[in-house]
Design an enzyme around this catalytic site. Structure first.
Site, PDB file in Angstrom:
ATOM      1  N   GLU A 163      35.526  41.260  27.424  1.00  0.00           N
ATOM      2  CA  GLU A 163      34.037  40.887  27.463  1.00  0.00           C
ATOM      3  C   GLU A 163      33.745  39.432  28.205  1.00  0.00           C
ATOM      4  O   GLU A 163      34.301  38.641  28.058  1.00  0.00           O
ATOM      5  CB  GLU A 163      33.445  40.769  26.179  1.00  0.00           C
ATOM      6  CG  GLU A 163      32.347  40.314  25.914  1.00  0.00           C
ATOM      7  CD  GLU A 163      31.841  39.936  24.545  1.00  0.00           C
ATOM      8  OE1 GLU A 163      30.664  39.599  24.263  1.00  0.00           O
ATOM      9  OE2 GLU A 163      32.736  39.347  23.698  1.00  0.00           O
ATOM     10  N   LYS A 201      25.173  45.780  26.569  1.00  0.00           N
ATOM     11  CA  LYS A 201      25.126  45.648  25.189  1.00  0.00           C
ATOM     12  C   LYS A 201      23.943  45.848  24.514  1.00  0.00           C
ATOM     13  O   LYS A 201      22.839  45.265  24.912  1.00  0.00           O
ATOM     14  CB  LYS A 201      25.772  44.264  24.842  1.00  0.00           C
ATOM     15  CG  LYS A 201      26.284  44.127  23.530  1.00  0.00           C
ATOM     16  CD  LYS A 201      26.822  42.764  23.180  1.00  0.00           C
ATOM     17  CE  LYS A 201      27.309  42.546  21.783  1.00  0.00           C
ATOM     18  NZ  LYS A 201      27.951  41.317  21.488  1.00  0.00           N
ATOM     19  N   CYS A 259      32.423  43.807  21.988  1.00  0.00           N
ATOM     20  CA  CYS A 259      32.484  42.942  20.885  1.00  0.00           C
ATOM     21  C   CYS A 259      31.810  43.329  19.486  1.00  0.00           C
ATOM     22  O   CYS A 259      32.407  44.305  19.105  1.00  0.00           O
ATOM     23  CB  CYS A 259      31.757  41.691  21.110  1.00  0.00           C
ATOM     24  SG  CYS A 259      32.111  40.087  20.237  1.00  0.00           S
TER      25      CYS A 259
END
Length: 505
Positions: A269, A327, A379
């Site tokens: 990430e 995301k 994440c």
């Protein structure tokens, strides 16, 4: 009730001290400690304290329990704020305390309904486990959600994990809470038929979990893929420095140099410390290299379509890979700032680098690498069971990437890794976890780690991953069967309690 329990429960200071400590010991049942029986012990203390209480007292006691739970379990928030947020120790301590208090209140709110449960064994055996699930589910979505420290994660390495592909982590939480209620009844010497039946049911659940663990809900699709997960170990304070940008970009290429020709290379990430539009030539070069070596490379970076935004926290597939994933669950203050127009500029904590991301679209096609669909979770997203279940449909591998440098040397990365393992179990798919500084690992479809890099070191984890096709019941229905069942039970027992009070009046 035995006199010793009456003495404890009638002493307010002892009760509040007990529930505070009980909340604080639940995280010891989770990674990295893995003392799973402590989750059940912790819940027993709370359930004892909730009996014969008004809604107000139930809220207060559950809030104190929740504060202990989160103060011990998410203490890494202080590390993130103080070490990397540029704030004073006092600001970090107060901010962490307020964060834990908010979470504690959200945890406690559903337990107000315990005051309405009739004081009969069968209603408590049904109602309290359902309230526990209601509480965990509630905080998974309120204010964008914080699905951390679920009791069910304590059972990741027990026989009960065999139930995860059926009902997910919330079902495991239900079983843990049911076990705690049975023990609560036994401690109070309430050997009713319902208690005995529930105890036998718990034993049967544990035993059947052993058999369920042997079931393969999904099937291998093809030959294993070779993978290389790059862990650059860039210091958080240096990550977004323009001075260090070129060095970081060179380091990623250098770490990958000996692995061209591998089926899939993963950079974590935010691996690329610049916007997509700022490093287009670099990305073109990486794409050409990957194509020449017939490698799919998947990298994290902030993306944008024009210099003024919007900006996304993304994973981009190049070479023999295609697609971009943005995301969809953003971390408050880390990736976006609530009430931004009011708090920007008040403190350095509200002006962190890359804290102006936008939400990705809810319905995005999966990334493709070497002809395989990849379910991606960036994440924090891996902590959302239903989101991952939705994204794993029609995919054969789960990829989660993270920058856990924010956690420092704390329990946070271990908790994060455990939740990723549970997603592999729930969906019956192998999982790749690529991080900046650990924990980088390969996980099989049963949730077992079979390859891992040392934390806080730079390196490349190489190995093979076996794509799998098919769906588990959880992949198809997510948490909804468990949630709906729990909400129905809560509604039933509380309505019965209301009727009894109405008749009594």
């Amino acid at each position: 009730m035995p006199n010793r329990w009456e003495a404890i429960l009638n002493s307010q200071p002892l009760v509040y001290a007990s529930v505070l400590i009980a909340g604080a010991i639940l995280p010891l049942s989770l990674a990295p400690f893995m003392l799973w029986p402590l989750a059940i012990v912790s819940m027993v203390v709370l359930f004892l304290a909730l009996q014969n209480q008004s809604a107000k007292q139930a809220l207060l006691r559950a809030t104190v329990y929740g504060f202990g739970l989160f103060a011990a379990g998410v203490s890494w928030v202080y590390i993130s704020m103080y070490n990397f947020g540029g704030v004073s120790m006092l600001f970090a301590a107060v901010g962490t305390s307020l964060f834990c208090l908010l979470l504690a209140i959200l945890f406690a709110l559903p337990f107000m309904l315990s005051a309405l449960i009739p004081l009969r064994t069968n209603y408590w055996l049904l109602g309290l486990p359902s309230l526990w699930v209601f509480s965990e589910w509630f905080r998974s979505w309120i204010f964008t959600g914080f699905p951390w420290l679920y009791a069910g994660y304590s059972l990741t390495d027990t026989w009960l994990s065999g139930w995860a592909p059926i009902g997910g982590v919330l079902l495991l939480s239900y079983f843990a809470a049911l076990t705690a209620v049975v023990l609560t009844q036994l401690l109070q010497r309430r050997l009713s038929t319902a208690t005995i039946f529930s105890g036998l049911f718990v034993i049967a659940i544990f035993a059947s979990g052993y058999s369920l663990n042997k079931i393969n809900w999904t099937e291998p699709t093809s030959e294993p893929l070779s993978v290389a997960l790059v862990q650059p170990n860039i210091e958080q304070q240096d990550k977004w420095s323009s001075v260090n940008r070129s060095r970081t970009l060179r380091k990623l290429l250098a770490q990958s140099e000996n692995h061209w020709g591998t089926d899939i290379i993963v950079w974590p990430e935010g691996a690329l410390p610049a916007l997509y539009t700022q490093i287009q030539p670099y990305l073109d070069n990486v794409d050409s290299l990957a194509t020449a070596y017939e490698t799919a490379i998947i990298t994290g970076l902030p993306t944008n379509s024009n210099p003024m935004g919007p900006y996304y926290n993304s994973m981009l597939a190049l070479g023999e890979g295609q697609g971009k994933y943005d995301k969809t669950r953003l971390v408050p203050f880390g990736e976006y700032v609530p009430l931004e127009s009011l708090v920007r500029g008040l403190n350095s904590f509200f002006d962190l680098p890359m804290s102006s991301f936008s939400l990705g679209d809810k319905n995005q096609p999966p990334l493709v690498a070497k002809g395989h669909n990849i379910a991606t979770a960036i994440c924090y997203e891996i902590t959302y069971p239903d989101l991952v279940a939705k994204n794993t449909r029609n995919t054969s591998v789960i990829l989660t990437t993270s920058n856990d440098a924010w956690f420092g040397d704390s329990i946070g990365p271990h908790q994060h890794m455990q939740m990723a393992r549970m997603r592999a179990i729930e969906n019956g798919k192998p999982l790749m976890r690529g991080t900046n500084n650990g924990i980088t690992a390969l996980v099989d479809h049963k949730g077992q780690i079979y390859a891992q890099l040392e934390q806080f070191s730079d390196g490349v984890l190489t190995g093979q991953i076996s794509p799998r096709t098919g769906e588990t019941p959880f992949s198809r229905f997510a948490s909804w069967p468990v949630v709906i069942f729990s909400l129905l039970i809560v509604t039933m027992v509380t309505l019965r309690g209301i009727r009894q009070r109405y008749k009594g009046a």
